[in-house]
Design an enzyme around this catalytic site. Structure first.
Site, mmCIF file in Angstrom:
data_model
loop_
_atom_site.group_PDB
_atom_site.id
_atom_site.type_symbol
_atom_site.label_atom_id
_atom_site.label_comp_id
_atom_site.label_asym_id
_atom_site.label_seq_id
_atom_site.Cartn_x
_atom_site.Cartn_y
_atom_site.Cartn_z
ATOM 1 N N SER A 171 1.056 -1.206 0.042
ATOM 2 C CA SER A 171 -0.011 0.072 -0.059
ATOM 3 C C SER A 171 0.938 1.156 0.049
ATOM 4 O O SER A 171 2.057 1.239 0.293
ATOM 5 C CB SER A 171 -1.031 -0.157 1.184
ATOM 6 O OG SER A 171 -1.554 1.352 1.401
ATOM 7 N N TYR B 290 -3.133 -1.703 10.543
ATOM 8 C CA TYR B 290 -2.909 -2.117 8.908
ATOM 9 C C TYR B 290 -1.617 -1.386 8.227
ATOM 10 O O TYR B 290 -1.178 -2.167 7.403
ATOM 11 C CB TYR B 290 -4.532 -1.373 8.374
ATOM 12 C CG TYR B 290 -4.270 -1.502 6.801
ATOM 13 C CD1 TYR B 290 -4.659 -2.733 6.131
ATOM 14 C CD2 TYR B 290 -3.935 -0.437 5.949
ATOM 15 C CE1 TYR B 290 -4.789 -2.936 4.733
ATOM 16 C CE2 TYR B 290 -3.793 -0.653 4.664
ATOM 17 C CZ TYR B 290 -4.314 -1.848 3.992
ATOM 18 O OH TYR B 290 -4.267 -1.632 2.648
#
Length: 239
Positions: free
Chosen positions: A134, A147
């Site tokens: 990400s 996360y």
């Protein structure tokens, strides 16, 4: 990497970015096996010509089910795409279970699959591992601490194994999406990249031999980070 005639495994491939990656790899002539947790979504993928394996990668049993399900198959492309968010909050100990679930799915499972499927990847004339991290692996946002930590950990792992496999037949690729319009981001406002467009950049990177694919706005974040990591962190922490 030439995709035509290859056998690919895409985790989390029945929805979101993973589904689009699977469709586009299939469109390039590859045979594709997808994994997921929803039997209904997997049946829909079967109707489109995909092999399917139901598995919950947040559990050791789910990882075992996947590895056993592809035993004896000549996997040449492993796409570790499956991922989940976390409801973890620092001042709420009861959310530690959510944090653990996120860590097992986003970090533990890709490490296990890279390790356990490496022998079959090595046995192919040409092979690749794609770990989907990400833009938040570059600089975190405060609201997604666990996360972000899993994606930063997977980024570091990917860079390390790329060095370990340097000169081998197994290319290691990191794909860094921005905020993408998927079920995971349904509650977020603001500009989102489409899953189709994000997948197209990732698949293009696989085909052209890139080691890192910065999709969409991550290109700008990566540029800012290259100039000033501190500035990138200041921008992203409240994102």
């Amino acid at each position: 990497m030439e995709l035509h005639g290859k056998l690919a495994l895409v985790t989390g491939g029945s929805d979101g970015i993973g589904r689009e990656i699977a469709l586009q790899i299939q469109g390039a002539g590859a045979d594709v096996i997808v994994t997921g947790r929803s039997a209904d979504k997997l049946r829909a993928m079967e109707g489109l010509g995909f092999g399917t394996i139901i598995s919950d990668l947040s559990t050791p049993a789910g990882v075992d089910a996947l590895v056993n399900g592809v035993a004896g198959k000549p996997i040449a492309l492993l796409v570790n795409n499956a991922g989940v968010g976390s409801e973890y909050e620092l001042d709420r100990p009861e959310t530690l279970d959510s944090a653990a679930h996120c860590i097992r799915t986003n970090l533990d499972a890709p490490i296990a699959l890279c390790t356990r499927l490496l022998p079959v990847l090595r046995a192919q004339p040409e092979a690749a591992i794609v770990n989907v991290t990400s833009g938040l692996a570059i600089a975190p946002r405060a609201a997604g601490s666990v996360y972000c930590a899993t994606k930063a950990g997977l980024r570091s792992y990917t860079q390390a194994i790329r060095h370990q496999l340097k000169g081998s037949n197994v290319r290691v690729i990191e794909a860094l999406p921005p905020v993408v319009a998927t079920n995971m981001t349904a509650g977020r406002t603001g500009k989102k990249m489409s899953a189709h467009d994000c997948a197209a950049e990732i698949v293009r990177g696989i085909r052209t031999g890139k080691s890192e694919v910065n999709a969409g706005m991550v290109k700008i974040l990566q540029l800012v980070h290259s100039i000033s990591p501190a500035l990138a962190r200041r921008i992203m922490i409240r994102f």
